[in-house]
Write an enzyme that holds these catalytic residues in place. Structure first.
Site, PDB file in Angstrom:
ATOM      1  N   ILE A   1       0.860  -1.170   0.000  1.00 46.19           N
ATOM      2  CA  ILE A   1       0.000   0.000   0.000  1.00 46.19           C
ATOM      3  C   ILE A   1       0.904   1.229   0.000  1.00 46.19           C
ATOM      4  CG2 ILE A   1      -2.012  -1.072   1.068  1.00 46.19           C
ATOM      5  CD1 ILE A   1      -1.166  -0.039   3.746  1.00 46.19           C
ATOM      6  N   ASP A   2       0.362   2.356  -0.406  1.00 49.60           N
ATOM      7  CA  ASP A   2       1.170   3.559  -0.551  1.00 49.60           C
ATOM      8  C   ASP A   2       1.691   4.072   0.789  1.00 49.60           C
ATOM      9  OD1 ASP A   2       0.777   3.584  -3.308  1.00 49.60           O
ATOM     10  OD2 ASP A   2      -1.079   4.740  -3.131  1.00 49.60           O
ATOM     11  N   LYS A   3       2.730   4.873   0.726  1.00 48.94           N
ATOM     12  CA  LYS A   3       3.381   5.425   1.916  1.00 48.94           C
ATOM     13  C   LYS A   3       2.386   6.074   2.870  1.00 48.94           C
ATOM     14  CE  LYS A   3       6.524   9.168   3.282  1.00 48.94           C
ATOM     15  NZ  LYS A   3       7.411  10.257   2.799  1.00 48.94           N
TER      16      LYS A   3
END
Length: 347
Positions: free
Chosen positions: A151-153
């Protein structure tokens, strides 16, 4: 032969740092400009130096910085040292482990943590933490230990980590076959009119802004992506929704929601850090600024995750609470919508 291209011997001691396939629909563009939009923190001067030194390849031949990329070109940046991301030094970073057994573990990732090393993020990632807490995690197809998905930062929430080769293979096949269950909670700009719906559209790299993804109508561009959503709560200028992923493309929820006119609240990359709905009153602008300070990231949380256990065959489902920053932002909007929302704002 094009005088901007020259054949080389690929037996030299060079290491691949970046690889991109130019998508269909890309207009001719100088390769230095093209790579500037894809590689974080890269300057045009650095890219031009790399080209001069013979480190930029298109279809296995070196190119000069004025080479113009075209659809389906395979672009690689090759350097004389291995990528830093392949040198994982374990770091004692605390992990919020939701579940663990001999086969796998579930982690509730905090917002702000990068999942794996990459350009500009060589330390402090989830992979560095995993290397400290666990020995001999299996490598995925990208040579990253334990990672089945990402998942994104600035997205918070659940990730499953494989502890054995068999678990890695089993879980990866579930994600590929779209049998895993993934629910995200998102706060988006605008009043989502339909109580539920489905967003479909191929996702690929944006042809102009290479740090973004985009939705394409042409079925030959990008990869198919399907997102199902339902409304959880309405606040007039923003809406709280649940998203069920059928596929897992890069930035899928972020780009799909923008595509239907409901950009994620405070998603800077896709313009959600601007006031996209609401009044022009100073009081409202101050309210939004306060919301952005409370939730200084895109309003997206991977809330639930379900899959078949690789060993037992049991269907397992995990759920997490929304992080405090997300909850606090929702409460602000709940209060605002009850006391300040005009009839015009509800439309």
């Amino acid at each position: 032969m094009n005088n901007n291209v020259e054949s080389v011997d690929l037996e030299e001691e060079l290491y691949e740092h970046f690889k991109f396939e130019v998508p269909k629909g890309q207009a001719p563009l100088r390769i230095d400009k093209y790579l500037m939009g894809l590689i974080q923190n890269a300057t045009r001067n650095k890219i031009q130096i790399a080209a001069t030194e013979g480190n930029i390849f298109v279809n296995d031949s070196t190119v000069k910085s004025n080479y113009k990329v075209k659809a389906f070109d395979v672009v690689r940046v090759m350097l004389t040292h291995p990528p830093f991301e392949n040198h994982i030094v374990p770091e004692n970073i605390p992990l919020d482990i939701v579940y663990e057994d001999d086969t796998l573990l579930l982690i509730n990732k905090k917002p702000g943590m990068v999942v794996h090393p990459g350009h500009g993020n060589y330390t402090g990632t989830l992979v560095h933490a995993l290397a400290y807490h666990f020995d001999n995690l299996p490598m995925n197809s990208s040579e990253r230990p334990g990672l089945v998905h990402r998942i994104d930062k600035d997205t918070s929430g659940l990730l499953v980590i494989a502890k054995t080769e068999a678990a890695m293979s089993h879980l990866a096949k579930q994600f590929e076959a779209k049998t895993s269950e993934r629910e995200y909670v998102a706060l988006v700009w605008g009043n989502v009119v339909a109580d539920a719906g489905t967003i479909e559209g191929n996702v690929a790299r944006h042809v102009k802004d290479r740090m973004q993804m985009a939705v394409f109508a042409d079925p030959e561009i990008g990869k198919p992506a399907v997102t199902h959503y339902k409304v959880l709560e309405r606040f007039g200028y923003v809406t709280l929704i649940s998203c069920q992923l059928e596929t897992g493309r890069t930035h899928q929820i972020r780009v799909h929601l923008k595509h239907i006119g409901h950009t994620l609240f405070n998603d800077e990359r896709y313009g959600g850090h601007l006031i996209l709905k609401g009044t022009t009153f100073t009081k409202y602008k101050q309210f939004i600024d306060n919301c952005f300070k409370i939730l200084p990231r895109q309003a997206l949380h991977a809330k639930t995750l379900g899959f078949v256990h690789p060993t037992t065959g049991e269907m397992m489902r995990f759920d997490t609470e929304l992080p405090q920053d997300f909850q606090d932002c929702i409460e602000k909007w709940r209060g605002y919508s009850k006391t300040n929302l005009t009839e015009e704002g509800e439309k």
